[in-house]
Design an enzyme around this catalytic site. Structure first.
Site, PDB file in Angstrom:
ATOM      1  N   HIS A  19      46.647   5.885  38.551  1.00 25.19           N
ATOM      2  CA  HIS A  19      47.112   5.041  37.442  1.00 25.19           C
ATOM      3  C   HIS A  19      47.805   5.932  36.420  1.00 25.19           C
ATOM      4  CE1 HIS A  19      47.258   1.979  34.384  1.00 25.19           C
ATOM      5  NE2 HIS A  19      46.585   2.744  33.547  1.00 25.19           N
ATOM      6  N   LYS A  40      51.631   4.845  27.741  1.00 24.63           N
ATOM      7  CA  LYS A  40      52.324   5.614  28.783  1.00 24.63           C
ATOM      8  C   LYS A  40      53.686   4.998  29.124  1.00 24.63           C
ATOM      9  CE  LYS A  40      48.911   5.052  31.660  1.00 24.63           C
ATOM     10  NZ  LYS A  40      47.968   4.337  30.787  1.00 24.63           N
ATOM     11  N   ASP A  58      52.695   2.642  36.205  1.00 24.09           N
ATOM     12  CA  ASP A  58      51.414   1.986  36.434  1.00 24.09           C
ATOM     13  C   ASP A  58      50.718   2.489  37.700  1.00 24.09           C
ATOM     14  OD1 ASP A  58      49.424   0.267  35.468  1.00 24.09           O
ATOM     15  OD2 ASP A  58      49.976  -1.250  36.930  1.00 24.09           O
ATOM     16  N   ARG A 124      45.818  24.688  19.988  1.00 26.81           N
ATOM     17  CA  ARG A 124      46.890  24.849  19.005  1.00 26.81           C
ATOM     18  C   ARG A 124      47.748  26.079  19.272  1.00 26.81           C
ATOM     19  NH1 ARG A 124      44.491  23.728  13.071  1.00 26.81           N
ATOM     20  NH2 ARG A 124      46.716  23.800  12.648  1.00 26.81           N
TER      21      ARG A 124
END
Length: 197
Positions: A19, A40, A58, A124
């Site tokens: 998915h 998405k 999908d 980061r």
């Protein structure tokens, strides 16, 4: 035999359904994953608007070729349709033309979209890269926490360009870290010399 081998690898190789949404961004296959409704499809649609290409949305059919190559494509019935909440099903090829789609693409980077969580610590520096395993193939993974105002499309383009840069042998995070350590080392030496005087 040379013609038969690729077919046998395709027909008999490991496969799975995932998915997510798969897009070709600057030639890099980005597999967007995340909870249903996270954005998405909207992100990939925005990438198409900026000139990139959608492979599937999908439902991604993934097959392994050889030891470390994953190829993603959409279901035959799905074609290049996308579900956009609030609008419904759209046909990307009909809306944007043939240049906006691809039949299949090698998956090179997994982009994990998730809601921002104040209790989580996000990378980061890029010095401790994540990985994701699909069909026993390890892929680089980038987790993008979502909060209002964040431009996921531009960030996705940067993910693709950064991957291309690393592929060419340039790791910006490691290079910056080396230069910083070297500069701090020089400062420490200079400080020690002044103390001795």
């Amino acid at each position: 035999f040379r013609r038969l081998k690729p077919y046998l690898e395709f027909a008999l190789g490991p496969c799975a359904s995932i998915h997510g949404s798969l897009a070709d961004v600057y030639g890099v296959g980005l597999l967007f994953m995340g909870n249903s409704g996270i954005g998405k499809s909207e992100c990939v649609l925005d990438l198409v608007e900026r000139g990139h290409r959608v492979v599937a949305d999908d439902l991604i059919l993934v097959s392994r070729r050889g030891h470390d190559v994953l190829i993603g494509k959409g279901h035959e019935l799905q074609k290049h349709h996308m579900e956009i909440r609030g609008i419904g099903i759209i046909d990307v090829k009909a809306l944007f033309g043939i240049r906006a789609i691809r039949q299949q693409k090698r998956i090179e980077v997994v982009v994990q979209l998730e809601e921002w969580d104040d209790t989580q610590s996000y990378d980061r520096t890029g010095l401790d890269p994540e990985q994701c395993e699909i069909l026993e193939v390890c892929l680089p993974k980038v987790t993008i926490p979502l909060n209002p105002g964040k431009n996921i499309t531009v960030i996705s383009e940067i993910v693709a360009m950064n991957h291309l840069l690393k592929y060419s042998g340039v790791d910006s995070a490691e290079q910056f870290d080396r230069e910083l350590v070297s500069e701090l080392g020089d400062l420490c030496k200079a400080g020690a010399g002044e103390t001795e005087v």
